[in-house]
Design an enzyme around this catalytic site. Structure first.
Site, mmCIF file in Angstrom:
data_model
loop_
_atom_site.group_PDB
_atom_site.id
_atom_site.type_symbol
_atom_site.label_atom_id
_atom_site.label_comp_id
_atom_site.label_asym_id
_atom_site.label_seq_id
_atom_site.Cartn_x
_atom_site.Cartn_y
_atom_site.Cartn_z
ATOM 1 N N TYR A 60 0.871 -1.193 0.000
ATOM 2 C CA TYR A 60 0.000 0.000 0.000
ATOM 3 C C TYR A 60 0.902 1.235 0.000
ATOM 4 O O TYR A 60 1.742 1.399 0.878
ATOM 5 C CB TYR A 60 -0.900 -0.026 1.235
ATOM 6 C CG TYR A 60 -1.877 1.120 1.314
ATOM 7 C CD1 TYR A 60 -3.158 0.997 0.784
ATOM 8 C CD2 TYR A 60 -1.521 2.322 1.927
ATOM 9 C CE1 TYR A 60 -4.063 2.050 0.858
ATOM 10 C CE2 TYR A 60 -2.418 3.378 1.996
ATOM 11 C CZ TYR A 60 -3.683 3.242 1.465
ATOM 12 O OH TYR A 60 -4.583 4.281 1.542
ATOM 13 N N TYR A 71 -5.134 4.705 -7.798
ATOM 14 C CA TYR A 71 -5.455 4.483 -6.390
ATOM 15 C C TYR A 71 -6.808 3.804 -6.245
ATOM 16 O O TYR A 71 -7.837 4.386 -6.587
ATOM 17 C CB TYR A 71 -5.471 5.822 -5.631
ATOM 18 C CG TYR A 71 -5.709 5.646 -4.146
ATOM 19 C CD1 TYR A 71 -4.640 5.404 -3.288
ATOM 20 C CD2 TYR A 71 -6.989 5.689 -3.609
ATOM 21 C CE1 TYR A 71 -4.853 5.214 -1.927
ATOM 22 C CE2 TYR A 71 -7.208 5.495 -2.251
ATOM 23 C CZ TYR A 71 -6.130 5.261 -1.418
ATOM 24 O OH TYR A 71 -6.338 5.072 -0.079
#
Ligand code: ZN
Lengths: 296, 136
Positions: free
Chosen positions: A191, A241
Site C-alpha cells: 500500500y 489508487y
C-alpha cells in the site's frame, strides 16, 4: 479477513471485494479527506492524510535519517513498472530521479511525486474456496497468511509515529501463519499512499533496518530486473489508487501470470513469482493488514 | 467545501474547558484524578485506567517540536493567504503532544526537538488560538 471468515463458516460461497471512486471527476475523495480532519486540528490548517503522513515522515527523517534520497528511488522504481502497464495512468510518462527532485513541494517533506494519484475507476477481486477455484479457468492463488495490527487511533496518542507501525506485528502474524520467512518472498505489493509508506512498511516487515532503506532501494532493487520487485503495476503512486485493491489485485494477477509486459519472470528479468507479500494501511499508519499469497 | 473562512474550534463536552482556558491565555490539560495521566486529546474516559474523573491543570506553555509539516498548497482555500504555513505537533513540557502552528520563524529554520513557547493569537474576542514560536 472478513471474507475468509464468511467463506470458512459457510455463510456464502463467493465473496466480491470491490472499490470504486470518482476522485478526479467528482469530489468524493476530497470530501472524505476534508472530514477526516474536520475537528480541532483543522483550526491549524492540518489536512487529510497528506498532512498526517508528512508529520510522520518528518519525524522519521529525524529519528532514522530517511528522506528524499530514499523516496526518489521508490517513486522512480514504481514508475518504471507503470511504463510497462497500459492501464496505468502514468504509463506514458517517464520519471527520473532528477525530475523527482525538481518537482515542487506539496506538504513538505513530500514533493509532488511522493503523493499517490487521485483518479476515477474501480477494482475488484473474488474470493472463493480453493476447491471451487480449481474449476475456474485461471491458476489458483491462495492465501497463506494474514495479520492485522492497529496500534493507535489518533496521531496525538501514537507512541511510535516513526515506527514501528502496525506493519510490524501484522507482518509477524502473517509470516507465522504462512510458516515462511522473508527469504521465501518473490515480490511485494505494498500500500503506497505516499513513497514513505512503502519504506516504513518494508522496514517494519524487517527487509532492512531503520534508515537502511536508502541503500536497500539503491540500484533498482524494486524496479524491473531488480532483486525484490515492489508494486509491479506502478502502484498507487503511478498506476491508480483503489485503496487496498491496488496491491491485492496486482498480486493475484502476477501469480496467475496475467500481467503481459510487466509479468514477473523472464519477461522482466525477474524471478517467476510463487509467493507475493501484500499490505494494506489505514489512518495515519495506525491500522495495518498484511497478507501473503501463493500460486498453487 | 468552498468555505472561505478558516475553521474555528467546534466546542463540545470534551474540549470546552480547553478552549475556554485559551480565551484567558491559559493552556489547560485534563489530568486523570485516578491515575494522574494527562489526557490528550481531551476525552471523557482515561485511556490508561478508564476513570471518568479528571481535573484541569495549567500547562506552563513551553515544549519542543516533535514533528512538523510545511504546507506549500492550501487544501482549505482560506489558508491560501497564509502559505507557506507550518503545522506541527509540539510535545508540551508536561508530556502531551498537541497539534499547533509554528510561527515567527522561517520554516527552513525549524527542526525536530526545537524548543518553543506558546504565543496567543486572538482571532476574535471569544477565540484565542495557541500557536508556538521559537523559545525566546
Ligand atoms: Zn487514569
Amino acid at each position: 479477513m472478513h471474507a475468509v471468515g464468511a467463506l470458512e463458516s459457510g455463510l456464502c460461497r463467493y465473496v466480491l471485494i470491490s472499490y470504486g471512486q470518482s476522485a478526479r471527476s467528482g469530489n468524493s475523495m476530497m470530501r472524505m479527506l476534508y472530514h477526516m480532519t474536520r475537528n480541532d486540528d483543522a483550526v491549524y490548517g492540518h489536512f487529510g492524510a497528506a498532512g498526517g503522513y508528512a508529520l510522520a515522515a518528518r519525524r522519521a527523517m529525524h529519528e532514522f535519517g530517511t528522506g528524499p534520497e530514499t523516496w526518489k528511488q521508490i517513486a522512480v522504481g514504481q514508475r518504471a513498472w507503470a511504463n510497462r502497464n497500459p492501464r496505468a495512468i502514468m504509463a506514458d510518462q517517464e520519471l527520473t530521479e532528477e525530475s523527482y527532485m525538481a518537482s515542487k513541494y506539496m506538504i513538505e517533506p513530500f514533493r509532488l511525486f511522493d503523493n499517490c494519484l487521485m483518479n476515477d475507476g474501480g477494482r475488484a477481486v473474488i474470493l472463493t474456496s480453493v476447491e471451487r477455484a480449481r474449476d475456474l479457468r485461471h491458476p489458483v492463488v491462495s492465501i497463506m497468511g494474514l495479520g492485522q495490527h492497529n496500534p493507535s487511533s489518533d496521531l496525538a496518542t501514537a507512541d511510535f509515529l516513526a515506527g514501528p507501525t502496525g506493519a510490524k506485528r501484522a507482518g509477524e502474524a502473517a509470516f507465522a501463519m504462512a510458516g515462511i520467512s522473508r527469504n521465501d518472498i518473490d515480490a511485494c505489493q505494498i500500500y503506497d499512499c505516499f513513497t514513505y509508506t512503502v519504506e516504513i512498511t518494508l522496514q517494519d516487515y524487517g527487509f532492512f533496518g531503520p534508515g537502511e532503506g536508502k541503500d536497500w532501494f539503491s540500484g533498482g532493487t524494486i524496479a524491473p530486473g531488480g532483486r525484490m520487485p515492489v508494486n509491479t503495476s506502478g502502484g498507487q503512486l503511478s498506476e491508480a489508487y483503489y485503496m487496498g485493491l491496488t496491491p491485492l489485485s496486482e498480486a493475484v494477477m502476477q501469480l496467475m501470470g496475467r500481467c503481459g509486459k510487466r509479468q514477473l519472470g523472464p519477461e522482466t528479468s525477474t524471478k517467476s513469482p510463487g509467493i507475493i507479500l501484500c499490505s494494506d494501511n489505514g489512518g495515519i499508519l495506525q491500522a495495518h493488514a498484511c497478507y501473503i499469497l501463493r500460486r498453487i | 467545501m468552498a468555505d472561505m473562512t478558516k475553521p474555528v474550534p467546534q466546542l463540545n463536552a470534551d474540549n470546552r474547558p480547553f478552549w475556554e482556558g485559551c480565551r484567558e491565555h491559559r493552556l489547560k490539560i485534563p489530568k486523570c484524578s485516578s491515575c494522574g495521566y494527562l489526557r490528550w486529546p481531551p476525552a471523557f474516559l482515561c485511556p490508561k485506567c478508564l476513570s471518568a474523573e479528571n481535573e484541569w491543570i495549567n500547562a506552563c506553555g513551553t515544549g519542543r517540536v516533535y514533528t512538523y509539516a510545511v504546507y506549500h498548497i492550501a487544501p482549505y482555500p482560506a489558508f491560501k493567504e497564509s502559505l507557506p504555513y507550518v503545522v506541527a505537533m509540539v510535545t508540551l513540557e508536561e508530556g502531551p503532544r498537541m497539534m499547533t502552528n509554528i510561527i515567527d520563524c522561517d520554516p527552513a529554520g525549524i527542526y525536530c526537538e526545537m524548543p518553543v513557547e506558546v504565543s496567543w493569537d486572538d482571532i476574535t474576542e471569544e477565540i484565542s488560538i495557541p500557536r508556538f514560536r521559537p523559545l525566546q
